[in-house]
Design a protein around this motif. Sequence first.
Motif, PDB file in Angstrom:
ATOM      1  N   UNK A 129       0.831  -1.209   0.000  1.00  0.00           N
ATOM      2  CA  UNK A 129       0.000   0.000   0.000  1.00  0.00           C
ATOM      3  C   UNK A 129       0.864   1.258   0.000  1.00  0.00           C
ATOM      4  N   UNK A 130       1.946   1.249   0.790  1.00  0.00           N
ATOM      5  CA  UNK A 130       2.852   2.400   0.825  1.00  0.00           C
ATOM      6  C   UNK A 130       3.539   2.583  -0.528  1.00  0.00           C
ATOM      7  N   UNK A 131       3.971   1.467  -1.141  1.00  0.00           N
ATOM      8  CA  UNK A 131       4.615   1.563  -2.454  1.00  0.00           C
ATOM      9  C   UNK A 131       3.652   2.114  -3.496  1.00  0.00           C
ATOM     10  N   UNK A 132       2.400   1.657  -3.498  1.00  0.00           N
ATOM     11  CA  UNK A 132       1.430   2.138  -4.473  1.00  0.00           C
ATOM     12  C   UNK A 132       1.167   3.630  -4.307  1.00  0.00           C
ATOM     13  N   UNK A 133       1.201   4.111  -3.057  1.00  0.00           N
ATOM     14  CA  UNK A 133       1.044   5.543  -2.801  1.00  0.00           C
ATOM     15  C   UNK A 133       2.204   6.325  -3.413  1.00  0.00           C
ATOM     16  N   UNK A 134       3.425   5.787  -3.266  1.00  0.00           N
ATOM     17  CA  UNK A 134       4.611   6.440  -3.837  1.00  0.00           C
ATOM     18  C   UNK A 134       4.548   6.406  -5.365  1.00  0.00           C
ATOM     19  N   UNK A 135       4.144   5.269  -5.943  1.00  0.00           N
ATOM     20  CA  UNK A 135       4.077   5.143  -7.397  1.00  0.00           C
ATOM     21  C   UNK A 135       3.077   6.126  -7.995  1.00  0.00           C
ATOM     22  N   UNK A 136       1.909   6.263  -7.360  1.00  0.00           N
ATOM     23  CA  UNK A 136       0.899   7.201  -7.854  1.00  0.00           C
ATOM     24  C   UNK A 136       1.417   8.630  -7.808  1.00  0.00           C
ATOM     25  N   UNK A 137       2.122   8.966  -6.713  1.00  0.00           N
ATOM     26  CA  UNK A 137       2.655  10.317  -6.583  1.00  0.00           C
ATOM     27  C   UNK A 137       3.739  10.592  -7.625  1.00  0.00           C
ATOM     28  N   UNK A 138       4.628   9.615  -7.849  1.00  0.00           N
ATOM     29  CA  UNK A 138       5.676   9.788  -8.855  1.00  0.00           C
ATOM     30  C   UNK A 138       5.089   9.919 -10.259  1.00  0.00           C
ATOM     31  N   UNK A 139       4.015   9.157 -10.516  1.00  0.00           N
ATOM     32  CA  UNK A 139       3.375   9.236 -11.830  1.00  0.00           C
ATOM     33  C   UNK A 139       2.682  10.578 -12.024  1.00  0.00           C
ATOM     34  N   UNK A 140       2.046  11.085 -10.963  1.00  0.00           N
ATOM     35  CA  UNK A 140       1.401  12.405 -11.049  1.00  0.00           C
ATOM     36  C   UNK A 140       2.417  13.506 -11.315  1.00  0.00           C
ATOM     37  N   UNK A 141       3.643  13.310 -10.816  1.00  0.00           N
ATOM     38  CA  UNK A 141       4.716  14.288 -11.037  1.00  0.00           C
ATOM     39  C   UNK A 141       5.481  14.032 -12.327  1.00  0.00           C
ATOM     40  N   UNK A 142       5.032  13.047 -13.107  1.00  0.00           N
ATOM     41  CA  UNK A 142       5.647  12.698 -14.395  1.00  0.00           C
ATOM     42  C   UNK A 142       7.091  12.203 -14.248  1.00  0.00           C
ATOM     43  N   UNK A 143       7.428  11.644 -13.063  1.00  0.00           N
ATOM     44  CA  UNK A 143       8.761  11.050 -12.880  1.00  0.00           C
ATOM     45  C   UNK A 143       8.814   9.641 -13.465  1.00  0.00           C
ATOM     46  N   UNK A 144       7.662   8.954 -13.450  1.00  0.00           N
ATOM     47  CA  UNK A 144       7.563   7.628 -14.045  1.00  0.00           C
ATOM     48  C   UNK A 144       6.249   7.574 -14.828  1.00  0.00           C
ATOM     49  N   UNK A 145       6.051   6.504 -15.576  1.00  0.00           N
ATOM     50  CA  UNK A 145       4.798   6.333 -16.333  1.00  0.00           C
ATOM     51  C   UNK A 145       4.383   4.872 -16.222  1.00  0.00           C
ATOM     52  N   UNK A 146       3.085   4.624 -16.064  1.00  0.00           N
ATOM     53  CA  UNK A 146       2.580   3.257 -16.002  1.00  0.00           C
ATOM     54  C   UNK A 146       2.299   2.774 -17.422  1.00  0.00           C
ATOM     55  N   UNK A 147       2.847   1.613 -17.747  1.00  0.00           N
ATOM     56  CA  UNK A 147       2.631   1.037 -19.076  1.00  0.00           C
ATOM     57  C   UNK A 147       1.452   0.068 -19.069  1.00  0.00           C
ATOM     58  N   UNK A 148       0.993  -0.310 -17.879  1.00  0.00           N
ATOM     59  CA  UNK A 148      -0.219  -1.118 -17.700  1.00  0.00           C
ATOM     60  C   UNK A 148      -0.659  -0.906 -16.269  1.00  0.00           C
ATOM     61  N   UNK A 149      -1.632  -1.696 -15.811  1.00  0.00           N
ATOM     62  CA  UNK A 149      -2.121  -1.532 -14.448  1.00  0.00           C
ATOM     63  C   UNK A 149      -1.039  -1.807 -13.403  1.00  0.00           C
ATOM     64  N   UNK A 150      -0.071  -2.663 -13.725  1.00  0.00           N
ATOM     65  CA  UNK A 150       0.915  -3.092 -12.718  1.00  0.00           C
ATOM     66  C   UNK A 150       2.371  -2.926 -13.165  1.00  0.00           C
ATOM     67  N   UNK A 151       2.620  -2.259 -14.290  1.00  0.00           N
ATOM     68  CA  UNK A 151       3.979  -2.085 -14.794  1.00  0.00           C
ATOM     69  C   UNK A 151       4.321  -0.613 -14.893  1.00  0.00           C
TER      70      UNK A 151
END
Length: 362
Positions: A336-358
């Motif tokens: 849950x903590x990791x998913x919170x970090x991933x969503x925040x990084x994606x919102x800041x355009x630091x990373x991008x999701x290529x699918x629901x889990x990648x």
Amino acid sequence: MQSTTMDPAEESPSMLWGLDPVFSAFARLYVSDILEMTESTQVPGIYFYNSHPIYKVDVMGTVVYKRERDDFFVYGVDDSTGVINCLCWKSDLLKKEEDPSKSAGKHSNGAQGGFNLEAELIKLRQIQQNHCHLELGELLRVRGSVKTSRQQREIMASTYYKVNDPVMAAQIAWMMEVPQLYRQCYDKVLQPTTESDSPVSSLKKATDILQDFFQQNSVTKFRPYDVQDLLLPLISRQPQTDSDEGAVAGPSGVQQLRQLLKEALKVLEEQGIVYHKVKSQDEVYRVTPQDKDLFMAVKDIIREDSKREKYAEKGCHVLHILSAVRQRYSLNVSKAALELVLKSLECNSDIVSTSDNHYTAF
């Protein structure tokens, strides 16, 4: 597009979102309402329509814009109330384009004697391509999660297909059904429990108080006794003595306070908002949204591992990222903590999701 976030005073606590049946369903909203929904201050990627928490929607409309890339299509879908971009990932079959005439010639001889499995699979692939490859003016139905990328609201499709509707039967049925859903569900405000002294209400208020304190003061780490006094107002109203004998009735105020704090911290841990970097007697908690070291560790792992041949195409799976974070940073980081970090990084355009889990790095 309206980019404002929900007023924290009006937003229902995240632990109560599951009580709303709209939260677990694909909401059939008009595009104009999807574009105007306000974003949650508690969890990025969750939006509110009339107090209903929403993160996935179901839309049907005409394709008025199209862009194709190697891995995905972007369709602009117009339902007559507005236009929204829908990012539709290609399946592996769609990426393997093949000339139908060559395929037919190649397998026609083998199919003369009877059923040819390979030829039938090719036909199925061609049907799938026809349903997923749309042109301007065709009718598209999309189901997926709502995202905000570079100030633009869009739908990340989990399912999409072309709707063959020569006599407009599907569109008429849709136009009759959606207004009923608005009247019966979306436009009705969910009435939360209002018993101020109930355990659920006290726990909800406790988690809200702690989250507000962490956010307003940019708290990065704390010990339970550092925030214990914040919950005193929730205990002081509860009866402590027996009116006939004057003796203490039930657990003392201190015991109630500690128990309430323990339960509130457990809820915040389950939501990934706080975690223990190192388990010790001090019980130091880290606040996930403020933990810059954790953000940097996750970002570095995705950037480094997405360069490897194994993850070059789809990116790093969330479970791989979780395993790497636990090996390189802390064993106690929850999913849950990791998913919170991933969503925040994606919102800041630091990373991008290529699918629901990648995920991959730019």
